[in-house]
Motif scaffolding. Structure first.
Motif, mmCIF file in Angstrom:
data_model
loop_
_atom_site.group_PDB
_atom_site.id
_atom_site.type_symbol
_atom_site.label_atom_id
_atom_site.label_comp_id
_atom_site.label_asym_id
_atom_site.label_seq_id
_atom_site.Cartn_x
_atom_site.Cartn_y
_atom_site.Cartn_z
ATOM 1 N N GLY A 25 39.912 13.131 21.530
ATOM 2 C CA GLY A 25 39.197 14.386 21.519
ATOM 3 C C GLY A 25 38.197 14.481 20.396
ATOM 4 N N LEU A 26 37.759 13.341 19.925
ATOM 5 C CA LEU A 26 36.825 13.340 18.813
ATOM 6 C C LEU A 26 35.446 13.819 19.244
ATOM 7 C CD1 LEU A 26 37.599 9.896 17.159
ATOM 8 C CD2 LEU A 26 38.212 12.154 16.309
ATOM 9 N N SER A 27 34.773 14.368 18.269
ATOM 10 C CA SER A 27 33.357 14.613 18.472
ATOM 11 C C SER A 27 32.633 13.284 18.563
ATOM 12 C CB SER A 27 32.789 15.430 17.310
ATOM 13 O OG SER A 27 31.377 15.301 17.268
ATOM 14 N N LEU A 28 31.572 13.276 19.292
ATOM 15 C CA LEU A 28 30.805 12.037 19.412
ATOM 16 C C LEU A 28 30.161 11.655 18.095
ATOM 17 C CD1 LEU A 28 29.036 12.629 22.826
ATOM 18 C CD2 LEU A 28 31.085 11.300 22.339
ATOM 19 N N TYR A 29 30.160 12.585 17.182
ATOM 20 C CA TYR A 29 29.474 12.338 15.917
ATOM 21 C C TYR A 29 30.443 11.996 14.800
ATOM 22 C CZ TYR A 29 26.126 14.727 18.798
ATOM 23 O OH TYR A 29 25.328 15.089 19.844
ATOM 24 N N THR A 30 31.695 11.944 15.130
ATOM 25 C CA THR A 30 32.673 11.556 14.132
ATOM 26 C C THR A 30 32.691 10.047 13.998
ATOM 27 O OG1 THR A 30 34.053 13.488 14.589
ATOM 28 C CG2 THR A 30 35.103 11.623 13.506
ATOM 29 N N THR A 31 32.544 9.589 12.783
ATOM 30 C CA THR A 31 32.430 8.152 12.544
ATOM 31 C C THR A 31 33.724 7.597 11.981
ATOM 32 O OG1 THR A 31 31.681 8.380 10.265
ATOM 33 C CG2 THR A 31 30.009 8.513 12.007
ATOM 34 N N GLU A 32 33.769 6.294 11.917
ATOM 35 C CA GLU A 32 34.937 5.650 11.318
ATOM 36 C C GLU A 32 35.093 6.076 9.871
ATOM 37 O OE1 GLU A 32 34.512 1.499 11.904
ATOM 38 O OE2 GLU A 32 34.895 1.597 14.065
ATOM 39 N N ARG A 33 33.983 6.293 9.255
ATOM 40 C CA ARG A 33 34.052 6.725 7.867
ATOM 41 C C ARG A 33 34.709 8.092 7.748
ATOM 42 N NH1 ARG A 33 32.161 9.459 3.846
ATOM 43 N NH2 ARG A 33 31.861 8.418 1.855
ATOM 44 N N ASP A 34 34.371 8.981 8.648
ATOM 45 C CA ASP A 34 34.984 10.307 8.640
ATOM 46 C C ASP A 34 36.482 10.191 8.819
ATOM 47 O OD1 ASP A 34 32.432 11.416 8.469
ATOM 48 O OD2 ASP A 34 32.219 11.408 10.647
ATOM 49 N N LEU A 35 36.874 9.347 9.749
ATOM 50 C CA LEU A 35 38.304 9.182 10.009
ATOM 51 C C LEU A 35 39.001 8.573 8.806
ATOM 52 C CD1 LEU A 35 37.997 7.917 13.669
ATOM 53 C CD2 LEU A 35 38.827 10.149 12.915
ATOM 54 N N ARG A 36 38.311 7.662 8.177
ATOM 55 C CA ARG A 36 38.873 7.044 6.994
ATOM 56 C C ARG A 36 39.137 8.090 5.915
ATOM 57 N NH1 ARG A 36 38.966 1.438 6.062
ATOM 58 N NH2 ARG A 36 37.742 0.869 7.868
ATOM 59 N N GLU A 37 38.187 8.964 5.758
ATOM 60 C CA GLU A 37 38.347 10.010 4.749
ATOM 61 C C GLU A 37 39.550 10.882 5.048
ATOM 62 O OE1 GLU A 37 33.728 10.786 3.343
ATOM 63 O OE2 GLU A 37 34.894 12.377 4.280
ATOM 64 N N ARG A 60 33.142 6.972 22.398
ATOM 65 C CA ARG A 60 33.774 7.464 23.617
ATOM 66 C C ARG A 60 34.709 8.625 23.309
ATOM 67 N NH1 ARG A 60 36.226 2.527 26.865
ATOM 68 N NH2 ARG A 60 37.074 4.240 28.071
ATOM 69 N N GLY A 61 34.730 9.034 22.096
ATOM 70 C CA GLY A 61 35.489 10.224 21.745
ATOM 71 C C GLY A 61 36.919 9.956 21.346
ATOM 72 N N PHE A 62 37.252 8.722 21.140
ATOM 73 C CA PHE A 62 38.587 8.441 20.622
ATOM 74 C C PHE A 62 38.547 7.209 19.740
ATOM 75 C CE2 PHE A 62 39.889 4.915 23.383
ATOM 76 C CZ PHE A 62 39.003 5.055 24.443
ATOM 77 N N ALA A 63 39.605 7.058 18.985
ATOM 78 C CA ALA A 63 39.623 6.012 17.968
ATOM 79 C C ALA A 63 41.045 5.592 17.686
ATOM 80 C CB ALA A 63 38.961 6.506 16.686
ATOM 81 N N PHE A 64 41.152 4.524 16.934
ATOM 82 C CA PHE A 64 42.463 4.044 16.519
ATOM 83 C C PHE A 64 42.470 3.842 15.018
ATOM 84 C CE2 PHE A 64 41.871 2.873 20.904
ATOM 85 C CZ PHE A 64 43.060 3.292 21.467
ATOM 86 N N ASP A 86 35.090 17.981 12.793
ATOM 87 C CA ASP A 86 33.722 18.023 13.310
ATOM 88 C C ASP A 86 33.616 18.940 14.516
ATOM 89 O OD1 ASP A 86 31.277 17.254 12.557
ATOM 90 O OD2 ASP A 86 31.445 15.184 13.193
ATOM 91 N N GLY A 87 34.390 19.998 14.472
ATOM 92 C CA GLY A 87 34.265 21.000 15.518
ATOM 93 C C GLY A 87 35.160 20.782 16.723
ATOM 94 N N ARG A 88 35.910 19.696 16.722
ATOM 95 C CA ARG A 88 36.792 19.426 17.861
ATOM 96 C C ARG A 88 38.236 19.433 17.410
ATOM 97 N NH1 ARG A 88 32.973 20.506 21.303
ATOM 98 N NH2 ARG A 88 31.073 19.571 20.540
ATOM 99 N N ARG A 89 39.067 19.926 18.282
ATOM 100 C CA ARG A 89 40.501 19.877 18.031
ATOM 101 C C ARG A 89 41.001 18.507 18.470
ATOM 102 N NH1 ARG A 89 42.877 23.732 15.083
ATOM 103 N NH2 ARG A 89 41.796 25.293 16.337
ATOM 104 N N TYR A 168 26.814 15.597 4.687
ATOM 105 C CA TYR A 168 25.376 15.695 4.851
ATOM 106 C C TYR A 168 25.031 15.773 6.329
ATOM 107 C CZ TYR A 168 25.319 14.100 0.086
ATOM 108 O OH TYR A 168 25.530 13.973 -1.245
ATOM 109 N N ARG A 169 25.740 14.956 7.070
ATOM 110 C CA ARG A 169 25.377 14.802 8.471
ATOM 111 C C ARG A 169 25.536 16.093 9.247
ATOM 112 N NH1 ARG A 169 28.763 13.780 11.652
ATOM 113 N NH2 ARG A 169 30.138 12.634 10.272
ATOM 114 N N SER A 170 26.544 16.880 8.851
ATOM 115 C CA SER A 170 26.792 18.096 9.593
ATOM 116 C C SER A 170 25.595 19.040 9.523
ATOM 117 C CB SER A 170 28.021 18.810 9.040
ATOM 118 O OG SER A 170 29.123 17.933 9.069
ATOM 119 N N ARG A 171 25.020 19.058 8.379
ATOM 120 C CA ARG A 171 23.949 20.015 8.152
ATOM 121 C C ARG A 171 22.665 19.630 8.853
ATOM 122 N NH1 ARG A 171 23.684 25.048 7.342
ATOM 123 N NH2 ARG A 171 24.817 25.828 5.546
#
Length: 182
Positions: A25-37, A60-64, A86-89, A168-171
DNA sequence: GTTGAGCGTT
């Protein structure tokens, strides 16, 4: 008494605790870096993989997310499941698959094709002459690669030279490029 | 700025 730890039937509902978490259910704009954080708060990570569409190259909206310790994975799963990112549950659960499907093996991985052998009879191919024919590369051959669970994700860790930070990216994003017109 | 059901490639 119906619970077999083997049955894959309800594996999607009751994945066994694992160091690998599936994040959906990830946002398409969520990156691996975001997940890492987010996930590294709960313990050291062994890797993060956002699944991208092969064609478009977009998420594709999901990650591992791979933890090094199951205890950390468990805590992260409980904490991060249902959180807003990033706006998604997002939904977080133990992964039912251990790793990415093995990249193109490059070798024939089907059964030895005995003539008339009970192989998966993918027939139809109109196999012209020789009895020697590979089914499709992608058939299900990678199933037998599951034993590669112990694959070292550590060496595949890559660093991203990306200058972007999620806050930064969000803005405002690519406002920087101003093709100045005259 | 496309939503979304969903377990995997570079």
């Amino acid at each position: 008494s119906k619970k077999d730890s083997h049955s894959h039937g309800d594996a999607r509902a009751n994945p066994d605790p694992n160091t690998c978490l599936g994040v959906f259910g990830l946002s398409l704009y969520t990156t691996e870096r975001d997940l890492r954080e987010v996930f590294s708060r709960h313990g050291p990570l062994a890797g993060v993989n956002v699944v991208y569409d092969q064609r478009t190259g977009r998420s594709r909206g999901f990650a591992f997310v791979y933890f090094e310790h199951i205890a950390d994975a468990k805590e992260a799963m409980e904490r991060a499941n249902g959180m807003e990112l990033d706006g998604r549950r997002i939904r977080v659960d133990y992964s039912i698959t251990k790793r990415a499907h093995t990249p193109t093996p490059g070798i024939y991985m089907g059964r030895p094709t005995h003539n008339g052998g009970g192989s998966s009879s993918s027939s139809g191919g109109g196999g012209g002459g020789g009895g020697r024919r590979r089914d499709s590369y992608y058939d299900r051959g990678y199933d037998r690669y599951d034993r590669y669970d112990e694959y070292d994700y550590r060496y595949s860790r890559r660093r991203s030279p990306s200058p972007y930070y999620s806050r930064y990216r969000s803005r405002s994003r690519s406002r920087s490029y101003s093709p100045r017109r005259y």
